[in-house]
Design a protein around this motif. Structure first.
Motif, PDB file in Angstrom:
ATOM      1  N   SER A  71       0.858  -1.175   0.000  1.00 11.93           N
ATOM      2  CA  SER A  71       0.000   0.000   0.000  1.00 11.93           C
ATOM      3  C   SER A  71       0.901   1.234   0.000  1.00 11.93           C
ATOM      4  O   SER A  71       1.498   1.578   1.024  1.00 11.93           O
ATOM      5  CB  SER A  71      -0.913   0.003   1.233  1.00 11.93           C
ATOM      6  OG  SER A  71      -1.536   1.261   1.377  1.00 11.93           O
ATOM      7  N   ALA A  72       1.005   1.868  -1.145  1.00 10.98           N
ATOM      8  CA  ALA A  72       1.896   3.022  -1.264  1.00 10.98           C
ATOM      9  C   ALA A  72       1.488   4.129  -0.302  1.00 10.98           C
ATOM     10  O   ALA A  72       2.337   4.780   0.316  1.00 10.98           O
ATOM     11  CB  ALA A  72       1.884   3.536  -2.702  1.00 10.98           C
ATOM     12  N   ALA A  73       0.182   4.341  -0.159  1.00 10.69           N
ATOM     13  CA  ALA A  73      -0.296   5.402   0.725  1.00 10.69           C
ATOM     14  C   ALA A  73       0.093   5.120   2.168  1.00 10.69           C
ATOM     15  O   ALA A  73       0.503   6.024   2.910  1.00 10.69           O
ATOM     16  CB  ALA A  73      -1.809   5.539   0.601  1.00 10.69           C
ATOM     17  N   HIS A  74       0.000   3.851   2.581  1.00  6.62           N
ATOM     18  CA  HIS A  74       0.335   3.491   3.961  1.00  6.62           C
ATOM     19  C   HIS A  74       1.822   3.659   4.226  1.00  6.62           C
ATOM     20  O   HIS A  74       2.223   4.269   5.226  1.00  6.62           O
ATOM     21  CB  HIS A  74      -0.106   2.056   4.234  1.00  6.62           C
ATOM     22  CG  HIS A  74       0.210   1.585   5.625  1.00  6.62           C
ATOM     23  ND1 HIS A  74       1.304   0.799   5.917  1.00  6.62           N
ATOM     24  CD2 HIS A  74      -0.406   1.818   6.808  1.00  6.62           C
ATOM     25  CE1 HIS A  74       1.337   0.562   7.216  1.00  6.62           C
ATOM     26  NE2 HIS A  74       0.309   1.160   7.782  1.00  6.62           N
ATOM     27  N   VAL A  75       2.661   3.125   3.341  1.00  3.63           N
ATOM     28  CA  VAL A  75       4.107   3.222   3.541  1.00  3.63           C
ATOM     29  C   VAL A  75       4.557   4.683   3.509  1.00  3.63           C
ATOM     30  O   VAL A  75       5.374   5.113   4.337  1.00  3.63           O
ATOM     31  CB  VAL A  75       4.861   2.407   2.471  1.00  3.63           C
ATOM     32  CG1 VAL A  75       6.359   2.631   2.577  1.00  3.63           C
ATOM     33  CG2 VAL A  75       4.539   0.920   2.611  1.00  3.63           C
ATOM     34  N   ALA A  76       4.027   5.453   2.566  1.00  3.54           N
ATOM     35  CA  ALA A  76       4.414   6.862   2.459  1.00  3.54           C
ATOM     36  C   ALA A  76       4.000   7.644   3.701  1.00  3.54           C
ATOM     37  O   ALA A  76       4.765   8.482   4.203  1.00  3.54           O
ATOM     38  CB  ALA A  76       3.785   7.475   1.211  1.00  3.54           C
ATOM     39  N   GLU A  77       2.806   7.367   4.207  1.00  7.15           N
ATOM     40  CA  GLU A  77       2.349   8.083   5.395  1.00  7.15           C
ATOM     41  C   GLU A  77       3.165   7.685   6.618  1.00  7.15           C
ATOM     42  O   GLU A  77       3.505   8.521   7.450  1.00  7.15           O
ATOM     43  CB  GLU A  77       0.867   7.817   5.656  1.00  7.15           C
ATOM     44  CG  GLU A  77       0.310   8.650   6.800  1.00  7.15           C
ATOM     45  CD  GLU A  77      -1.192   8.495   6.989  1.00  7.15           C
ATOM     46  OE1 GLU A  77      -1.725   9.071   7.954  1.00  7.15           O
ATOM     47  OE2 GLU A  77      -1.825   7.794   6.167  1.00  7.15           O
ATOM     48  N   ARG A  78       3.503   6.401   6.734  1.00  4.95           N
ATOM     49  CA  ARG A  78       4.314   5.966   7.859  1.00  4.95           C
ATOM     50  C   ARG A  78       5.687   6.649   7.822  1.00  4.95           C
ATOM     51  O   ARG A  78       6.175   7.134   8.847  1.00  4.95           O
ATOM     52  CB  ARG A  78       4.494   4.444   7.829  1.00  4.95           C
ATOM     53  CG  ARG A  78       3.223   3.646   7.989  1.00  4.95           C
ATOM     54  CD  ARG A  78       2.594   3.820   9.358  1.00  4.95           C
ATOM     55  NE  ARG A  78       3.401   3.213  10.395  1.00  4.95           N
ATOM     56  CZ  ARG A  78       3.846   3.843  11.481  1.00  4.95           C
ATOM     57  NH1 ARG A  78       3.553   5.120  11.654  1.00  4.95           N
ATOM     58  NH2 ARG A  78       4.564   3.225  12.389  1.00  4.95           N
ATOM     59  N   ALA A  79       6.308   6.695   6.644  1.00  2.16           N
ATOM     60  CA  ALA A  79       7.607   7.365   6.534  1.00  2.16           C
ATOM     61  C   ALA A  79       7.483   8.851   6.850  1.00  2.16           C
ATOM     62  O   ALA A  79       8.348   9.429   7.527  1.00  2.16           O
ATOM     63  CB  ALA A  79       8.179   7.160   5.132  1.00  2.16           C
ATOM     64  N   SER A  80       6.412   9.463   6.378  1.00  4.99           N
ATOM     65  CA  SER A  80       6.194  10.886   6.641  1.00  4.99           C
ATOM     66  C   SER A  80       6.053  11.164   8.125  1.00  4.99           C
ATOM     67  O   SER A  80       6.569  12.161   8.646  1.00  4.99           O
ATOM     68  CB  SER A  80       4.943  11.368   5.898  1.00  4.99           C
ATOM     69  OG  SER A  80       5.070  11.201   4.512  1.00  4.99           O
ATOM     70  N   LEU A  81       5.353  10.268   8.821  1.00 10.80           N
ATOM     71  CA  LEU A  81       5.185  10.443  10.261  1.00 10.80           C
ATOM     72  C   LEU A  81       6.517  10.341  10.990  1.00 10.80           C
ATOM     73  O   LEU A  81       6.760  11.053  11.968  1.00 10.80           O
ATOM     74  CB  LEU A  81       4.195   9.402  10.796  1.00 10.80           C
ATOM     75  CG  LEU A  81       2.732   9.625  10.392  1.00 10.80           C
ATOM     76  CD1 LEU A  81       1.888   8.397  10.749  1.00 10.80           C
ATOM     77  CD2 LEU A  81       2.168  10.867  11.063  1.00 10.80           C
ATOM     78  N   PHE A  82       7.389   9.461  10.527  1.00 10.26           N
ATOM     79  CA  PHE A  82       8.701   9.353  11.157  1.00 10.26           C
ATOM     80  C   PHE A  82       9.504  10.633  10.937  1.00 10.26           C
ATOM     81  O   PHE A  82      10.217  11.085  11.849  1.00 10.26           O
ATOM     82  CB  PHE A  82       9.470   8.154  10.607  1.00 10.26           C
ATOM     83  CG  PHE A  82      10.658   7.770  11.449  1.00 10.26           C
ATOM     84  CD1 PHE A  82      10.545   6.793  12.417  1.00 10.26           C
ATOM     85  CD2 PHE A  82      11.889   8.398  11.283  1.00 10.26           C
ATOM     86  CE1 PHE A  82      11.640   6.439  13.221  1.00 10.26           C
ATOM     87  CE2 PHE A  82      12.980   8.057  12.064  1.00 10.26           C
ATOM     88  CZ  PHE A  82      12.854   7.074  13.033  1.00 10.26           C
ATOM     89  N   ILE A  83       9.392  11.211   9.748  1.00 13.60           N
ATOM     90  CA  ILE A  83      10.087  12.467   9.480  1.00 13.60           C
ATOM     91  C   ILE A  83       9.577  13.560  10.414  1.00 13.60           C
ATOM     92  O   ILE A  83      10.364  14.350  10.972  1.00 13.60           O
ATOM     93  CB  ILE A  83       9.899  12.892   8.006  1.00 13.60           C
ATOM     94  CG1 ILE A  83      10.523  11.865   7.062  1.00 13.60           C
ATOM     95  CG2 ILE A  83      10.510  14.271   7.764  1.00 13.60           C
ATOM     96  CD1 ILE A  83      12.004  11.640   7.267  1.00 13.60           C
ATOM     97  N   ILE A  84       8.272  13.606  10.628  1.00 14.24           N
ATOM     98  CA  ILE A  84       7.694  14.583  11.555  1.00 14.24           C
ATOM     99  C   ILE A  84       8.227  14.348  12.971  1.00 14.24           C
ATOM    100  O   ILE A  84       8.569  15.290  13.694  1.00 14.24           O
ATOM    101  CB  ILE A  84       6.154  14.494  11.540  1.00 14.24           C
ATOM    102  CG1 ILE A  84       5.599  15.081  10.239  1.00 14.24           C
ATOM    103  CG2 ILE A  84       5.551  15.213  12.739  1.00 14.24           C
ATOM    104  CD1 ILE A  84       5.786  16.581  10.112  1.00 14.24           C
ATOM    105  N   ILE A  85       8.302  13.070  13.379  1.00 11.33           N
ATOM    106  CA  ILE A  85       8.833  12.744  14.702  1.00 11.33           C
ATOM    107  C   ILE A  85      10.277  13.229  14.828  1.00 11.33           C
ATOM    108  O   ILE A  85      10.667  13.820  15.841  1.00 11.33           O
ATOM    109  CB  ILE A  85       8.764  11.220  14.946  1.00 11.33           C
ATOM    110  CG1 ILE A  85       7.306  10.778  15.123  1.00 11.33           C
ATOM    111  CG2 ILE A  85       9.579  10.831  16.179  1.00 11.33           C
ATOM    112  CD1 ILE A  85       7.141   9.279  15.155  1.00 11.33           C
ATOM    113  N   ALA A  86      11.087  12.975  13.791  1.00 18.66           N
ATOM    114  CA  ALA A  86      12.488  13.394  13.829  1.00 18.66           C
ATOM    115  C   ALA A  86      12.609  14.913  13.908  1.00 18.66           C
ATOM    116  O   ALA A  86      13.445  15.442  14.665  1.00 18.66           O
ATOM    117  CB  ALA A  86      13.219  12.869  12.598  1.00 18.66           C
ATOM    118  N   LEU A  87      11.784  15.623  13.151  1.00 14.73           N
ATOM    119  CA  LEU A  87      11.812  17.084  13.213  1.00 14.73           C
ATOM    120  C   LEU A  87      11.339  17.581  14.584  1.00 14.73           C
ATOM    121  O   LEU A  87      11.902  18.531  15.140  1.00 14.73           O
ATOM    122  CB  LEU A  87      10.926  17.677  12.108  1.00 14.73           C
ATOM    123  CG  LEU A  87      11.454  17.534  10.675  1.00 14.73           C
ATOM    124  CD1 LEU A  87      10.388  17.973   9.675  1.00 14.73           C
ATOM    125  CD2 LEU A  87      12.723  18.346  10.477  1.00 14.73           C
TER     126      LEU A  87
END
Length: 399
Positions: free
Chosen positions: A207-223
């Motif tokens: 699921s491209a949407a799921h993987v992309a959103e999960r990665a995006s959330l990690f980027i937000i966490i890192a920021l």
């Protein structure tokens, strides 16, 4: 999906539903799992900030790569299984606790808590993979076989993690570095096993949407973690113009990285993976691999901000490496990510990474806060150029 006649494994089908909205949605229990990594990132930042030798630097790099691999492999699990089902929800909560054990051992992972870190890390990777086999073997034999391969390789590299923890010193760094390298390399081969050949991960219908959103959330966490360490560093020191400039630089750098990732590239990544005939292979390259320098760049930038706020004038080796290395890694990783998914702007990002590297001679004549502002200026300028070109192409922003 290929069903099997296996007489063992979970009878209840806990695979993600085929309904598009439910199948792609990130569940709240996944966000609960992510909370552990807020703490993990603060611990990684402390390790980076304490680097005083090349060996320390290598160990910090190994820990960053291992932490991302730990999180990413859990994302693959929830891409296949439905977190709304009770067995999966319980499994994710258990994994979150194991992740907390790993996180509390990060700072002392090179010393007295090395074995605790290794056992927690290996246990999480192996148990999660075995759970996947049990959960899918009756319902999708292909997925079960792939995760059996993954479990086998984690057992192999697990011996290296544990042996390194027991040995300590240089051997620890060498063995842990080798274990991480093997993990990343065998994933590229679809976890090929002698005599059994490759798995089928490249053909995974992710699921491209799921993987992309999960990665995006990690980027937000890192920021977000970078704001935490920067904010705590600022309130502990006496305010002066140099520290205020450093705080402003920290905020603007985070804003620039957010803009570059979410204004354009993140959306393109999801769309290109969704359309790809080899979505599994593209998702692995774009997210499992290309995001490593992106995340590392954010972590280093956060450490740079903390270091500069504490010592705004002093130009230490750690300050130079993090002030310039953080943005350069982020830009390089973002360029690779865009190149993999076929999104425009990779050349601009590569050029900007080179510009950051060219700032190195300024470290001889500038105070730390000024060099920080200079590297932040490159990030902001890159974001402005990237956005202007996107608007010229008539593309809309998603962020």
């Amino acid at each position: 999906m290929t069903t099997s006649t296996a007489r063992w494994g979970m009878r209840t089908n806990v695979m993600r539903p085929s309904d598009r909205e439910r199948g792609e949605r990130v569940a709240f229990v996944e966000l609960f799992f992510d909370l552990v990594f807020v703490f993990a990132l603060t611990q990684i930042s402390e390790v980076v900030a304490a680097v005083s030798s090349p060996l320390d630097g290598v160990r910090a790099a190994v820990l960053i790569a291992a932490l991302w691999w730990l999180w990413m492999n859990t994302t693959w699990v929830t891409n296949w299984l439905d977190p709304a089902r009770m067995p999966v929800r319980i499994a994710v909560v258990v994994l979150a606790f194991a992740g907390l054990v790993v996180s509390t051992s990060i700072q002392e992972s090179g010393g007295e808590r090395a074995l605790a870190f290794a056992l927690g890390y290996v246990g999480l990777q192996v148990v999660r993979s075995i759970f996947m086999v049990i959960a899918t073997v009756r319902h999708d034999v292909g997925v079960a076989a792939d995760f059996a391969r993954i479990a086998a390789w984690f057992l192999v590299t697990g011996t290296m993690w544990i042996a390194g923890a027991l040995a300590g010193g240089v051997a620890l760094v060498v063995l842990w570095g080798a274990a991480v390298a093997v993990d990343y390399v065998v994933a590229r081969t679809d976890y090929a096993l002698p005599g059994l050949g490759r798995g089928t991960m490249e053909g995974w219908d992710v699921s491209a949407a799921h993987v992309a959103e999960r990665a995006s959330l990690f980027i937000i966490i890192a920021l977000g973690e970078s704001f935490l360490v920067t904010g705590f560093a600022f309130v502990e020191e006496e305010s002066n113009p140099a520290r205020i400039a450093a705080l402003a630089s920290a905020f603007l750098a985070a804003a620039g990285m957010w803009w570059l990732y979410f204004d354009h590239g993140e959306q393109q990544g999801e769309e290109r993976v969704e359309r790809s005939a080899r979505s599994g292979a593209m998702a692995r390259a774009a997210y499992a691999y290309a995001h490593v320098p992106i995340v590392a760049g954010i972590i280093l930038t956060g450490v740079a901000d903390k270091t500069v706020i504490a010592h705004p004038v002093e130009m230490s080796a750690l300050a130079v490496v993090t002030i310039l290395g953080g943005p350069a890694l982020f830009l390089l990783g973002s360029a690779v990510f865009r190149r993999i998914v076929g999104a425009p702007g990779a050349g601009i990002l590569l050029g900007s990474a080179a510009v950051v590297a060219l700032l190195l001679p300024l470290a001889l004549v500038m105070p730390a806060w000024a060099l920080s502002l200079a590297s932040t200026g490159v990030l902001l300028g890159t974001a402005a150029i990237d956005t202007a070109l996107r608007r010229r192409r008539g593309e809309e922003s998603r962020g």
